[in-house]
Design an enzyme around this catalytic site. Structure first.
Site, PDB file in Angstrom:
ATOM      1  N   GLY A 164       5.718  -0.926   5.119  1.00 45.34           N
ATOM      2  CA  GLY A 164       7.077  -0.393   5.128  1.00 45.34           C
ATOM      3  C   GLY A 164       7.376   0.457   3.915  1.00 45.34           C
ATOM      4  CD  GLN A 165       3.962  -0.323  -0.123  1.00 45.11           C
ATOM      5  OE1 GLN A 165       2.976   0.286   0.287  1.00 45.11           O
ATOM      6  NE2 GLN A 165       3.886  -1.284  -1.003  1.00 45.11           N
TER       7      GLN A 165
END
Ligand code: G3D
Ligand code: MG
Length: 191
Positions: A69-70
Site C-alpha cells: 500500500g505504499q
C-alpha cells in the site's frame, strides 16, 4: 468457467488493497494459515492461494493478491484489477486521521476504467482496538452510499489478529461475485 450462475467452479481472483498498515498482509496470512503471523511492510506483493473450508464457498479456490500500500506501488493497483473477480479494500478502523485518504484511494480505484464494476468488500479491520469506528461509521466516512447504484458492496468488521470476521469475508465475496454474474447475464439477455 462454466458451472452455471449459482456456483463458481473456477479459481476466484481477488485483489486486496488499502492504505499501508491497514492490515492487508495480516488478513491474507490469517486466511491462509488460520493464525496471526508477524508482517513486515510489503515490498512488491504477496500472493496466496486458499480453499474455502466452510459456508457456501466451501471447496472454492481463491487466489488473493496483496499488492502493498505504499505510495510508490499505488500506480500498480489498477493493472491487477483488470484480471480480478473482486476487490477487498482493508481499512484501519482506528485511523480516522487517514480515513479521508482511504476514501480518496477507494474512489479513485472504483471510478477507474480498469475497475469494471467489480464487487467490493470493505474490511473494517482492527475491531479489537477500543477506539475502533463501527462499520456503519466507516461506511459513512468512506461515503460508500454515494457509489453508483449498481455497485455491489459490503462492509465487514474484522480483526486480523484473532481472525474474527474473516471467514465471513470469503463467503460474502463469493455471494457478491455470483450476484454480479447474474446481473451481467440478465443485462446481456435484455440487449
Ligand atoms: P498492511 O499489509 O496493510 O501494510 P499489516 O498491514 O498487515 O502489515 O499490518 C500493519 C500493522 O497492523 C501490524 O502491526 C499488524 O500487526 C497490525 N494489525 C493488523 N491487523 C490488526 C488487527 O486486526 N488488530 C490490531 N490490533 N492490529 C492489527 P505492526 O506493529 O507490526 O506494525
Ligand atoms: Mg502488507
Amino acid at each position: 468457467m462454466g458451472g452455471g450462475l449459482g456456483k463458481l467452479d473456477h479459481t476466484v481472483q481477488l485483489v486486496l488493497l488499502g492504505l499501508d498498515s491497514a492490515g492487508k498482509t495480516s488478513v491474507l496470512y490469517h486466511l491462509k494459515f488460520d493464525k496471526f503471523s508477524c508482517t513486515v511492510p510489503t515490498v512488491g506483493f504477496n500472493c496466496e492461494k486458499i480453499k474455502a473450508k466452510s459456508g457456501k464457498a466451501k471447496g472454492t479456490n481463491f487466489t488473493i493478491w496483496d499488492i502493498g500500500g505504499q505510495d510508490k506501488t499505488r500506480p500498480l493497483w489498477k493493472s491487477y484489477l483488470r484480471s480480478a473477480d473482486g476487490m477487498v479494500f482493508v481499512v484501519d478502523s482506528v485511523d480516522t486521521e487517514r480515513m479521508e485518504e482511504a476514501r480518496m484511494e477507494l474512489l479513485k480505484l472504483v471510478k477507474s476504467p480498469d475497475y469494471g464494476g467489480l464487487p467490493l468488500l470493505v474490511v473494517a479491520n482492527k475491531q479489537d482496538l477500543p477506539r475502533a469506528s463501527s462499520p456503519e461509521e466507516i461506511e459513512k466516512m468512506l461515503t460508500l452510499t454515494d457509489l453508483s447504484p449498481g455497485q455491489l458492496y459490503h462492509i465487514q468488521p474484522a480483526c486480523a489478529i484473532t481472525g474474527e470476521g474473516l471467514p465471513e469475508c470469503v463467503d460474502i465475496m463469493y455471494d457478491l461475485i455470483i450476484k454480479r454474474r447474474k446481473t451481467k447475464s440478465s443485462k446481456k439477455k435484455i440487449k
